[in-house]
Design an enzyme around this catalytic site. Structure first.
Site, short mmCIF file in Angstrom:
data_model
loop_
_atom_site.label_atom_id
_atom_site.label_comp_id
_atom_site.label_asym_id
_atom_site.label_seq_id
_atom_site.Cartn_x
_atom_site.Cartn_y
_atom_site.Cartn_z
N CYS B 78 0.71 -1.15 -0.03
CA CYS B 78 0.41 0.16 0.20
C CYS B 78 0.84 1.11 -0.18
CB CYS B 78 -1.01 0.13 1.51
SG CYS B 78 -1.66 1.25 1.23
N VAL B 79 1.03 2.56 -0.84
CA VAL B 79 1.53 3.17 -1.22
C VAL B 79 1.39 4.46 -0.12
CG1 VAL B 79 -0.45 4.52 -2.85
CG2 VAL B 79 1.70 4.86 -2.72
#
Lengths: 102, 130, 135
Positions: B78-79
């Site tokens: 997840c960024v």
């Protein structure tokens, strides 16, 4: 619509098992993994909660986590089935969804 | 059957990533498909190639990379969670002006939408965490 | 993606002590863009996430509780709180944020998003969900 519930916490430290048992409906399954396997042992302050729940719910415990912790199968509450990772996968298939009590 | 996997914890403090790895291996052996493995919260720490455990311990990051290469797994970090915790790929390095990157082989950084998409596309979503 | 699934987001952890509450709220907000049928459940210490009166000015972590008020604007208005969890913590619904939404099918009348439900009702809600995400 059956659910596989997983519990990965010791019942002596956190109340994940308690919450799971409260919300596991008839015909669903509970798989104890990681530190959750301590909840499968007999003669503890959590044993009665599990045996009561076993009237409506199937209980399983993950073999790898039992062995890692030196919990001999003779110490398990009668009726709890010992399963491996492949059975874990099958349980997720046999049930419609999975709820992890993190 | 098509599985989505969510991992909420890093490689070593919690057992979650190890359990997930064993689960995914068993699922693949049984012929199931892993649509995506999504790493969230401290789970993004599974995606740094700088992990160097002692020789007598397992290298979980490398185990994920190897499994991804063998089975073409989609390992998504997840960024937003990665930015907080310093997990960086080339694109992120450039965008945020960092002096290097550390993403491990087989992992990619993408948005949270990838988790929701995994929930939509997979027949089962299994969460591993603390 | 035309398929609509019933997503249930299960929150069982208190805010600030760990990041789970905050980052799970981020997932819920993102899910709105996918136009799925999203529901949230607050169980055990998760009920503290939506407690009134949070003030983090002294702590220095962002107070994200106002963001729950925005959920209604994202069409996330099925918020279930377990009665047993509230009672065990000496709380009532009055101690929770007054989360509301405007019902477009009822002339945009303002309605409560929070429903206090029993364990049995929550179990049923889980049964009816397609995907359960836990944090």
């Amino acid at each position: 619509m059956a659910i596989l519930h997983t519990v990965n916490k010791s019942p002596f430290e956190r109340d994940a098992l308690k919450a799971c048992v409260r919300m596991a409906s008839k015909g669903s399954s509970v798989l104890m993994i990681e530190d959750g396997v301590y909840g499968a042992t007999k003669g503890t302050t959590a044993s009665n909660m599990v045996t009561d729940a076993m009237k409506d719910v199937n209980f399983y415990v993950l073999s790898a986590d039992l062995k890692a912790r030196g919990v001999d199968e003779s110490r398990l509450i009668e009726g709890i089935k010992v399963v491996n990772y492949s059975d874990f996968v099958n349980l997720t298939v046999e049930n419609d969804k999975v709820q992890s009590w993190l | 059957m098509k599985f989505g996997i969510q991992i909420n914890e890093g490689p070593y403090t919690h057992e979650a990533s190890t359990t997930a790895l064993n689960f995914v291996k068993a699922a693949l052996e049984a012929g199931h498909e892993i649509f995506r493995v999504f790493f969230y919260h401290d789970g993004v720490n599974n995606g740094t190639r700088y992990t160097t455990p002692p020789q007598d311990d397992r290298n979980i990051v490398a185990a994920w990379s190897e499994l991804a290469a063998e089975h073409k797994l989609d390992l998504v970090v997840c960024v937003a969670a990665a930015q907080r915790r310093g997990i960086v790929d080339e694109g992120e390095q450039e965008r945020n002006g960092k002096d290097g990157n550390n993403i491990a082989d087989g992992f990619r950084i993408s948005g949270l939408g990838q988790l929701i998409e995994a929930g939509i596309q997979s027949e089962r979503l299994v969460v591993f965490g603390d | 993606m035309s398929e609509t699934k019933k997503f249930l987001f299960v929150n069982r952890k208190a805010p600030y002590g760990t990041i789970y509450a905050w980052e799970s709220l981020e997932v819920v907000l993102i899910s709105a863009a996918f136009e799925q049928d999203a529901r949230m459940a607050f169980i055990d210490d998760g009920v503290y996430q939506i407690a009134k009166g949070q003030d983090t000015s002294e702590l220095g972590i962002k107070n994200f509780s106002p963001t729950y008020n925005a959920l209604g604007d994202y069409d996330i208005n099925k918020i279930y709180v377990e009665k047993e969890s509230l009672e065990a913590r000496g709380l009532t619904v009055d101690d929770l944020l007054p989360l509301t939404y405007e019902d477009e099918d009822d002339d945009w009348a303002e309605k409560d998003s929070i429903k206090v439900v029993s364990s049995a009702e929550l179990a049923e809600l889980m049964d009816q969900s397609d995907v359960i995400l836990s944090f």
